[in-house]
Motif scaffolding. Sequence first.
Motif: not given
Length: 163
Positions: A83, A127-129, A31, A80, A124, A85
């Motif tokens: 953009n 979605d973002a890793s 992440l 998130l 999260v 966190f």
Amino acid sequence: MIEMKVAGIMLDAVTRSPIVLLKDSSERRALPIFIGQDQARAIIAVLENQPNPRPLTHELMANVFDAWELNLEKILIHALRDNTFYAILCLNKDGVKKEVDCRPSDAIAIALRTNSPIWVLEEVVADASIPVDRDADDAEREAFRDFVSDLSPSDLIKKSRRS
């Protein structure tokens, strides 16, 4: 929730902005979180065991926690949005729990100083890793496809009746 560890600090190739990289325990997902220069320095100082001659903000917070016998149970990166966190400090004092809003970069810097775990909500991470071990992901995907292709509706009915 997924527990993650700080893998290190890197710089974005284009913007040269620092990024803290968190990895899960299997080291299959990472992440990346863009952070400020000051927070990057604070995290690097802990990772490289570089003491400061005087307490900086994150050391000050850890010292306040100690002085007031506050236990930082964990930090939680929970959202998130646009953009950005969002994180909280999960504190405990004599069984009374409080959650304090915090930037993830500051929360990580404090967690490293207090040896507190870093947790991230699964949504999260999803979605973002970024995948770290594509071969393992591909092998797992293929194994799942094989498993599903061998299932029949009667197998599922039998298994559900046993549960």
